[in-house]
Structure formats: structure tokens, C-alpha cells
Design a protein around this motif. Structure first.
Motif, mmCIF file in Angstrom:
data_model
loop_
_atom_site.group_PDB
_atom_site.id
_atom_site.type_symbol
_atom_site.label_atom_id
_atom_site.label_comp_id
_atom_site.label_asym_id
_atom_site.label_seq_id
_atom_site.Cartn_x
_atom_site.Cartn_y
_atom_site.Cartn_z
ATOM 1 N N LEU A 1 -22.542 -47.820 -39.653
ATOM 2 C CA LEU A 1 -22.139 -48.894 -38.743
ATOM 3 C C LEU A 1 -20.855 -49.565 -39.227
ATOM 4 C CD1 LEU A 1 -25.544 -50.572 -37.835
ATOM 5 C CD2 LEU A 1 -23.929 -49.573 -36.213
ATOM 6 N N LEU A 2 -20.776 -49.849 -40.514
ATOM 7 C CA LEU A 2 -19.599 -50.538 -41.056
ATOM 8 C C LEU A 2 -18.351 -49.689 -40.997
ATOM 9 C CD1 LEU A 2 -21.234 -52.342 -44.103
ATOM 10 C CD2 LEU A 2 -20.462 -53.376 -41.968
ATOM 11 N N THR A 3 -18.525 -48.371 -40.971
ATOM 12 C CA THR A 3 -17.364 -47.471 -40.909
ATOM 13 C C THR A 3 -17.253 -46.789 -39.548
ATOM 14 O OG1 THR A 3 -18.680 -45.653 -41.837
ATOM 15 C CG2 THR A 3 -17.446 -47.033 -43.391
ATOM 16 N N SER A 4 -18.010 -47.297 -38.575
ATOM 17 C CA SER A 4 -18.016 -46.671 -37.251
ATOM 18 C C SER A 4 -16.661 -46.806 -36.572
ATOM 19 C CB SER A 4 -19.102 -47.305 -36.376
ATOM 20 O OG SER A 4 -18.902 -48.708 -36.256
ATOM 21 N N THR A 5 -16.413 -45.906 -35.631
ATOM 22 C CA THR A 5 -15.147 -45.867 -34.902
ATOM 23 C C THR A 5 -15.442 -45.664 -33.418
ATOM 24 O OG1 THR A 5 -14.897 -43.451 -34.982
ATOM 25 C CG2 THR A 5 -14.096 -44.726 -36.905
ATOM 26 N N PRO A 6 -14.430 -45.793 -32.561
ATOM 27 C CA PRO A 6 -14.661 -45.518 -31.139
ATOM 28 C C PRO A 6 -15.100 -44.087 -30.862
ATOM 29 C CG PRO A 6 -12.647 -46.772 -31.435
ATOM 30 C CD PRO A 6 -13.093 -46.357 -32.799
ATOM 31 N N GLU A 7 -14.942 -43.204 -31.841
ATOM 32 C CA GLU A 7 -15.330 -41.806 -31.659
ATOM 33 C C GLU A 7 -16.670 -41.472 -32.316
ATOM 34 O OE1 GLU A 7 -12.167 -42.604 -32.952
ATOM 35 O OE2 GLU A 7 -11.421 -42.581 -30.868
ATOM 36 N N ARG A 8 -17.124 -42.278 -33.285
ATOM 37 C CA ARG A 8 -18.320 -41.882 -34.030
ATOM 38 C C ARG A 8 -19.118 -43.107 -34.465
ATOM 39 N NH1 ARG A 8 -20.156 -37.191 -35.967
ATOM 40 N NH2 ARG A 8 -21.279 -37.020 -37.941
ATOM 41 N N GLY A 9 -20.408 -43.112 -34.118
ATOM 42 C CA GLY A 9 -21.311 -44.173 -34.515
ATOM 43 C C GLY A 9 -22.413 -43.633 -35.414
#
Length: 322
Positions: A263-271
Motif C-alpha cells: 500500500l505504501l509503495t502502491s502506484t496508479p498501475e499496481r496495488g
């Protein structure tokens, strides 16, 4: 244009002087009635009054996500009709302002007011999807009134965290990201169902998704913000589609460490992803059932315990000035 400005005097990031400046700026461009909320649910009542009026064209919510949620529920009291109902504009004044930021508005109230005035002059608006939650038919929660949400809902763990935060705020604590993180840790340590989930997701024509510990329902992305960092629980979620769901079936210590990092390193492409994560995209109708009563939250507002909640994703539900 005649507009109603709904002002939450307890908004955490705007002072009385700032609110006065914003009111004067808006009043210079429209015929404005400004009303300060006086009780919980007042913003909903004002939104309903505007929806039933024949001459209010715009409702501006000055406050946080809770104020926006109340206004939206008032506007849509008799159902969505973006071509007939007043439009909605938002000036962020809360601690997180997820809905406003997801729309692309500045997180500063003064800058957002400037952006709103520009949008009005240029006649810029869009229609957005919303989520609707109600008591599931044929269950003990059937009589629970339906309620709209703008960006997210949660059933289980994250709603428990929000309940803890609200308890702390009632004791005088300020709503900060540090407060949320402390309550996440405390809820994890005391969570009785973290290894064996009690939630089942059912949807028409599909096999049920069982034994979930946590279920996050997203109407847009990001799911929330930690300071200026967006957090993506369901990166594909959008105001142009129905609802997305992230379900986790295990909250053991290793699983929590893994999913918290994702979650803390999530991006618009990957959760969040992995063995115990289930993601579902663009759902219009589904129901969450629990073997035991669990807390429910919508747009960061704790709504008490439920055993069954029916969710509907409604496209083109509301016209928003952006």
C-alpha cells in the motif's frame, strides 16, 4: 447563478478568517447564500433543501469528506438526476480531502476556490459515479436506510480503525495521520478474526468470495492519502466506472507487513496483490455478509455494526464542477 454554500465551522484546515475570505470571493461571482452547519446531519438537510428548491443551481461544500458526504446524501435524497439537480462544488477544508483531491482539485482551500471560480467561468463540469450502500434484503439489516458514498466504504478491519479514531477525537485528540497509524496497530493487535475471516462477497452469476477479513470498496483512486502520498487500494477504480473491491483473507503479521508495504509503495498501475488478496473491478451490484456483526464505514464515517450490506455502483450519478 444562485448558489448555496455549506460551511463546516469545525473544518480542521481553515480558520474563520480564511472562510470569510472564501465566502466573499465566491459571493463576488454569484448570488450566494452561506449557511454554517450547527449539528451532525445539518449539511445533509441543507443539500436536500437545495435539491427540492427550484432556483438553486449549485451547492458548494466547504469542509472535509464528511461534509461532502452529507451534502451529497441530501442532494440525492430522492435519487440521482444530474441533469435536474444542482451541481456540486467542493472547497477542501478537512484533514485529508480525498474526494476533492481525487477530482484533481488543489488541497489548499484558497487555491481550490480559485480553481472553482475558473471552472464556473469556463462552464467546466463532469458527471461522476457514486456508491450506494443499504441493508441487504431478507436480513436483519434490511431496514437500515440507504446511504451514498463518494470515494470509499469499508466493512471490517478498516472500519474498526476509523471507529477507534473517532473515539480518540471525541476525547480531544487531533485528526492526524500519526493518530490513524497508531489505531491501525492497536486494531491489528486486538483483531479477533485476522487469521480466519468472517466476510463473504456475493454477486449475481459468480461464485462467492469467502473468508475475507477486510473488504475495501473504492469508487475512485487513490483510496486515501498519507500527507501528500496517494495510497492506491484499487488502482483501476474510477469516477467513470462502478465499484472496485479489495478483499484480504489473512492479516497475520507477515501478511500485514507485506500488504502494508504494498500500500505504501502502491502506484496508479499496481496495488496490493498476492495469495491472500482478491481484487474485483467495476461491480454494479454485490453484497457483503458476515458471520458476526462488523463495523461499516463510508467516506471515513463510522456507521456502527452490520452483518449484511448491499452495494450498488451508480454511474453518472452527480454533476460536479471541476
Amino acid at each position: 447563478m444562485r448558489a448555496l454554500l455549506v460551511v463546516n465551522p469545525a473544518a480542521t484546515t481553515t480558520s474563520a478568517r480564511t472562510r470569510d475570505v472564501l465566502i466573499h470571493a465566491l459571493a463576488s461571482e454569484m448570488k450566494l447564500e452561506a449557511v454554517t452547519t450547527e449539528y451532525r446531519g445539518h449539511a445533509r438537510d441543507l443539500g436536500r433543501r437545495a435539491a427540492e428548491s427550484k432556483d438553486v443551481e449549485l451547492v458548494v461544500a466547504l469542509g472535509g469528506d464528511g461534509t461532502v458526504n452529507e451534502v451529497v446524501n441530501g442532494l440525492l435524497h430522492n435519487g440521482p438526476d444530474p441533469d435536474r439537480l444542482p451541481g456540486l462544488a467542493v472547497v477542501p477544508g478537512g484533514s485529508t480531502n480525498v474526494f476533492a483531491r481525487a477530482l484533481g482539485l488543489p488541497n489548499d482551500a484558497v487555491e481550490a476556490t480559485g480553481a472553482l471560480l475558473d471552472a464556473l467561468r469556463e462552464r467546466r463540469a463532469r458527471t461522476v459515479s457514486l456508491g450506494l450502500a443499504s441493508g441487504a434484503p431478507g436480513t436483519e439489516d434490511e431496514a437500515v436506510p440507504a446511504r451514498w458514498f463518494t470515494f470509499c466504504a469499508g466493512f471490517g478491519f478498516d472500519a474498526s480503525v476509523i471507529g477507534r479514531v473517532e473515539q480518540q477525537r471525541e476525547r480531544g485528540k487531533r485528526s492526524t495521520h500519526a493518530l490513524y497509524l497508531r489505531q491501525v496497530l492497536r486494531q491489528f493487535l486486538e483483531e479477533p478474526h485476522r487469521r480466519h475471516g468472517t466476510i463473504t462477497l456475493e454477486r449475481p452469476g459468480e461464485d462467492p468470495v469467502e473468508d475475507l477479513v477486510l473488504s475495501i470498496i473504492c469508487n475512485t483512486s487513490p483510496w486515501t492519502y498519507l500527507g501528500n502520498r496517494p495510497v492506491y487500494a484499487s488502482p483501476e477504480a474510477s469516477f467513470d466506472t462502478a465499484l472496485d473491491v479489495l478483499g484480504l483473507s489473512r492479516l497475520s503479521t507477515p501478511a500485514v507487513a507485506r500488504y502494508a508495504t504494498q500500500l505504501l509503495t502502491s502506484t496508479p498501475e499496481r496495488g496490493p496483490h498476492g495469495k491472500h488478496a482478491r481484487t474485483l473491478h467495476d461491480l454494479t451490484d454485490f453484497t457483503l455478509h458476515s458471520k458476526v456483526p462488523l463495523p461499516l464505514q463510508m467516506d471515513g464515517d463510522h456507521l456502527g455494526l452490520r452483518t449484511s450490506v448491499a452495494f450498488t455502483g451508480v454511474r453518472r450519478a452527480l454533476r460536479v464542477i471541476v
